[in-house]
Design a protein around this motif. Sequence first.
Motif, PDB file in Angstrom:
ATOM      1  N   ARG A 187     -62.354 -78.051 -17.360  1.00  5.94           N
ATOM      2  CA  ARG A 187     -63.211 -78.260 -18.534  1.00  5.94           C
ATOM      3  C   ARG A 187     -63.740 -79.690 -18.572  1.00  5.94           C
ATOM      4  O   ARG A 187     -64.912 -79.926 -18.862  1.00  5.94           O
ATOM      5  N   ASP A 231     -65.822 -72.687  -4.964  1.00 11.42           N
ATOM      6  CA  ASP A 231     -64.382 -72.581  -4.741  1.00 11.42           C
ATOM      7  C   ASP A 231     -63.904 -73.835  -4.029  1.00 11.42           C
ATOM      8  O   ASP A 231     -64.648 -74.436  -3.246  1.00 11.42           O
ATOM      9  N   LYS A 254     -67.211 -64.784  -7.407  1.00 12.84           N
ATOM     10  CA  LYS A 254     -67.505 -65.481  -8.676  1.00 12.84           C
ATOM     11  C   LYS A 254     -69.004 -65.421  -8.969  1.00 12.84           C
ATOM     12  O   LYS A 254     -69.404 -65.269 -10.121  1.00 12.84           O
ATOM     13  N   ARG A 271     -51.156 -74.110 -15.480  1.00 10.29           N
ATOM     14  CA  ARG A 271     -52.405 -73.463 -15.899  1.00 10.29           C
ATOM     15  C   ARG A 271     -53.150 -74.324 -16.927  1.00 10.29           C
ATOM     16  O   ARG A 271     -54.373 -74.455 -16.890  1.00 10.29           O
ATOM     17  N   GLY A 321     -64.991 -61.828  -9.636  1.00 12.83           N
ATOM     18  CA  GLY A 321     -63.719 -62.335  -9.126  1.00 12.83           C
ATOM     19  C   GLY A 321     -63.010 -61.279  -8.293  1.00 12.83           C
ATOM     20  O   GLY A 321     -63.640 -60.382  -7.718  1.00 12.83           O
ATOM     21  N   LEU A 322     -61.678 -61.362  -8.282  1.00 15.36           N
ATOM     22  CA  LEU A 322     -60.906 -60.497  -7.388  1.00 15.36           C
ATOM     23  C   LEU A 322     -60.730 -59.075  -7.945  1.00 15.36           C
ATOM     24  O   LEU A 322     -59.923 -58.312  -7.420  1.00 15.36           O
ATOM     25  N   ARG A 323     -61.512 -58.725  -8.964  1.00 15.83           N
ATOM     26  CA  ARG A 323     -61.564 -57.302  -9.327  1.00 15.83           C
ATOM     27  C   ARG A 323     -62.193 -56.510  -8.186  1.00 15.83           C
ATOM     28  O   ARG A 323     -61.967 -55.323  -8.046  1.00 15.83           O
ATOM     29  N   ILE A 360     -66.674 -72.933 -11.829  1.00  8.39           N
ATOM     30  CA  ILE A 360     -65.517 -73.843 -11.864  1.00  8.39           C
ATOM     31  C   ILE A 360     -64.467 -73.368 -10.872  1.00  8.39           C
ATOM     32  O   ILE A 360     -64.208 -72.163 -10.773  1.00  8.39           O
ATOM     33  N   SER A 361     -63.858 -74.328 -10.159  1.00  7.32           N
ATOM     34  CA  SER A 361     -62.694 -73.996  -9.327  1.00  7.32           C
ATOM     35  C   SER A 361     -61.702 -75.152  -9.398  1.00  7.32           C
ATOM     36  O   SER A 361     -62.106 -76.315  -9.523  1.00  7.32           O
ATOM     37  N   HIS A 362     -60.416 -74.841  -9.324  1.00  6.29           N
ATOM     38  CA  HIS A 362     -59.413 -75.908  -9.309  1.00  6.29           C
ATOM     39  C   HIS A 362     -58.291 -75.553  -8.346  1.00  6.29           C
ATOM     40  O   HIS A 362     -57.945 -74.383  -8.169  1.00  6.29           O
ATOM     41  N   GLU A 401     -64.326 -65.806  -2.221  1.00  6.57           N
ATOM     42  CA  GLU A 401     -64.025 -66.045  -3.641  1.00  6.57           C
ATOM     43  C   GLU A 401     -65.267 -66.573  -4.357  1.00  6.57           C
ATOM     44  O   GLU A 401     -65.564 -66.159  -5.478  1.00  6.57           O
ATOM     45  N   GLY A 416     -65.129 -61.239 -18.465  1.00 12.55           N
ATOM     46  CA  GLY A 416     -64.514 -61.164 -17.140  1.00 12.55           C
ATOM     47  C   GLY A 416     -63.905 -62.484 -16.681  1.00 12.55           C
ATOM     48  O   GLY A 416     -63.365 -62.560 -15.579  1.00 12.55           O
ATOM     49  N   GLY A 417     -64.005 -63.532 -17.495  1.00 13.98           N
ATOM     50  CA  GLY A 417     -63.401 -64.821 -17.143  1.00 13.98           C
ATOM     51  C   GLY A 417     -64.380 -65.879 -16.677  1.00 13.98           C
ATOM     52  O   GLY A 417     -64.036 -67.056 -16.583  1.00 13.98           O
ATOM     53  N   ARG A 445     -69.736 -62.618 -10.727  1.00 12.51           N
ATOM     54  CA  ARG A 445     -69.017 -62.666 -12.013  1.00 12.51           C
ATOM     55  C   ARG A 445     -67.909 -61.601 -12.078  1.00 12.51           C
ATOM     56  O   ARG A 445     -67.534 -61.122 -13.143  1.00 12.51           O
TER      57      ARG A 445
HETATM   58  C1  LIG Z   1     -62.084 -65.708 -10.371  1.00 10.25           C
HETATM   59  C2  LIG Z   1     -60.833 -65.759  -9.507  1.00 10.25           C
HETATM   60  C3  LIG Z   1     -61.143 -65.145  -8.155  1.00 10.25           C
HETATM   61  C4  LIG Z   1     -60.442 -67.235  -9.349  1.00 10.25           C
HETATM   62  O1  LIG Z   1     -59.209 -67.350  -8.782  1.00 10.25           O
HETATM   63  P1  LIG Z   1     -58.484 -68.691  -8.278  1.00 10.25           P
HETATM   64  O2  LIG Z   1     -58.791 -68.953  -6.858  1.00 10.25           O
HETATM   65  O3  LIG Z   1     -57.070 -68.530  -8.634  1.00 10.25           O
HETATM   66  O4  LIG Z   1     -59.005 -69.865  -9.149  1.00 10.25           O
HETATM   67  P2  LIG Z   1     -60.168 -70.940  -9.057  1.00 10.25           P
HETATM   68  O5  LIG Z   1     -59.560 -72.194  -9.555  1.00 10.25           O
HETATM   69  O6  LIG Z   1     -60.893 -70.992  -7.766  1.00 10.25           O
HETATM   70  O7  LIG Z   1     -61.210 -70.389 -10.135  1.00 10.25           O
HETATM   71  C5  LIG Z   1     -60.820 -70.244 -11.459  1.00 10.25           C
HETATM   72  C6  LIG Z   1     -62.045 -70.296 -12.313  1.00 10.25           C
HETATM   73  O8  LIG Z   1     -62.942 -69.237 -11.950  1.00 10.25           O
HETATM   74  C7  LIG Z   1     -63.695 -68.919 -13.101  1.00 10.25           C
HETATM   75  N1  LIG Z   1     -63.677 -67.469 -13.232  1.00 10.25           N
HETATM   76  C8  LIG Z   1     -62.684 -66.677 -13.689  1.00 10.25           C
HETATM   77  N2  LIG Z   1     -63.065 -65.382 -13.654  1.00 10.25           N
HETATM   78  C9  LIG Z   1     -64.319 -65.370 -13.169  1.00 10.25           C
HETATM   79  C10 LIG Z   1     -65.255 -64.332 -12.904  1.00 10.25           C
HETATM   80  N3  LIG Z   1     -64.982 -63.047 -13.155  1.00 10.25           N
HETATM   81  N4  LIG Z   1     -66.454 -64.677 -12.395  1.00 10.25           N
HETATM   82  C11 LIG Z   1     -66.780 -65.963 -12.155  1.00 10.25           C
HETATM   83  N5  LIG Z   1     -65.922 -67.000 -12.388  1.00 10.25           N
HETATM   84  C12 LIG Z   1     -64.713 -66.692 -12.883  1.00 10.25           C
HETATM   85  C13 LIG Z   1     -63.056 -69.593 -14.302  1.00 10.25           C
HETATM   86  O9  LIG Z   1     -63.864 -70.697 -14.694  1.00 10.25           O
HETATM   87  C14 LIG Z   1     -61.738 -70.059 -13.763  1.00 10.25           C
HETATM   88  O10 LIG Z   1     -61.271 -71.272 -14.293  1.00 10.25           O
HETATM   89  P3  LIG Z   1     -60.846 -71.425 -15.848  1.00 10.25           P
HETATM   90  O11 LIG Z   1     -60.180 -70.143 -16.220  1.00 10.25           O
HETATM   91  O12 LIG Z   1     -59.957 -72.603 -15.865  1.00 10.25           O
HETATM   92  O13 LIG Z   1     -62.151 -71.632 -16.562  1.00 10.25           O
HETATM   93  C15 LIG Z   1     -59.674 -64.966 -10.150  1.00 10.25           C
HETATM   94  O14 LIG Z   1     -59.184 -65.672 -11.264  1.00 10.25           O
HETATM   95  C16 LIG Z   1     -60.110 -63.611 -10.622  1.00 10.25           C
HETATM   96  O15 LIG Z   1     -60.367 -62.748  -9.824  1.00 10.25           O
HETATM   97  N6  LIG Z   1     -60.232 -63.413 -11.923  1.00 10.25           N
HETATM   98  C17 LIG Z   1     -60.776 -62.151 -12.463  1.00 10.25           C
HETATM   99  C18 LIG Z   1     -59.802 -61.010 -12.356  1.00 10.25           C
HETATM  100  C19 LIG Z   1     -58.581 -61.253 -13.147  1.00 10.25           C
HETATM  101  O16 LIG Z   1     -58.595 -61.783 -14.232  1.00 10.25           O
HETATM  102  N7  LIG Z   1     -57.495 -60.841 -12.589  1.00 10.25           N
HETATM  103  C20 LIG Z   1     -56.239 -61.095 -13.211  1.00 10.25           C
HETATM  104  C21 LIG Z   1     -55.253 -61.499 -12.158  1.00 10.25           C
HETATM  105  S1  LIG Z   1     -55.210 -60.273 -10.891  1.00 10.25           S
END
Ligand SMILES: CC(C)(COP(=O)(O)OP(=O)(O)OC[C@H]1O[C@@H](n2cnc3c(N)ncnc32)[C@H](O)[C@@H]1OP(=O)(O)O)[C@@H](O)C(=O)NCCC(=O)NCCS
Length: 241
Positions: A47, A115, A163, A39, A168-170, A94-96, A159, A76-77, A166
Amino acid sequence: MISWLLLESAAGERGLPWRDDFLSPRERQHLERLRFPRRRQEWWLGRYAAKVLLSRAEPTLAARPFSAVEILPEGGGAPVAFVDDEPLPGVLSISHRAGLAFVAWQPAGGELGVDVELVEPRPSSFETDYLTAQEQEALTRVPDSQRALAVTLFWSLKEAALKALRQGLRLDTRQVEVNLPELGTGGQAWQSCVVINPALSRRWQGYWRGWGKAVLTVVTDLKEPQLEQVGYLVATESGWQ
Ligand SMILES: CC(C)(COP(=O)(O)OP(=O)(O)OC[C@H]1O[C@@H](n2cnc3c(N)ncnc32)[C@H](O)[C@@H]1OP(=O)(O)O)[C@@H](O)C(=O)NCCC(=O)NCCS
């Protein structure tokens, strides 16, 4: 206009040219709170990539040190860029994944999500759990040789759309629906599609392209934006190429 950049770690998730002088004190504190090495590395990659992107896309930042730009998560992240404690007008995403960081900047503001995903086969339960009935029906017309690509694109574009909202997977991934045209050869040029949220009567423009074994996806509320690549960096333990 959407500016984007890709940063790749030559040794996957290991072997980064580790340094933290590009981080602000608040960002360093955030990094210190991340306990898992994987992570920490993906956060670091995202970043660094985002700061290179902003310094190239925003002329006012070209002469500022990277540590003067702070990228902090809102509640919300979602990432927000600050300069001198003021939010920088525009929207950053951002995506990684697997040593790759894909970042994009939309200076006009609005909605943007990106993504990066590896194209790999997924079990059929994945399709029933995460795709809408219409997306599953569209898959029946996809040749077997392109099924893993199509399923990955559905997932990745969802995804990116979540994003852009804003959230995410909520939100349930079935709340957004991807309308993919024929995949063609799945090459290196950006191809467009439409992403909708029927409940909110919303429609976005989606884009995707291949990158090695991965796909890059972008979802935006802009109509026919120009997608401008401002960099591709490879990180090795000794520095940058
Ligand atoms: C956003 C989300 C779909 C990304 O999941 P992922 O495919 O594993 O990761 P990715 O690398 O594609 O994207 C991660 C980046 O998305 C961005 N991000 C996180 N939450 C976001 C949101 N609510 N809206 C937009 N972008 C978001 C961040 O920049 C994050 O990277 P960082 O934390 O290093 O800055 C997921 O992290 C999520 O749903 N987060 C919100 C809900 C949450 O926190 N759930 C907890 C776990 S169930």
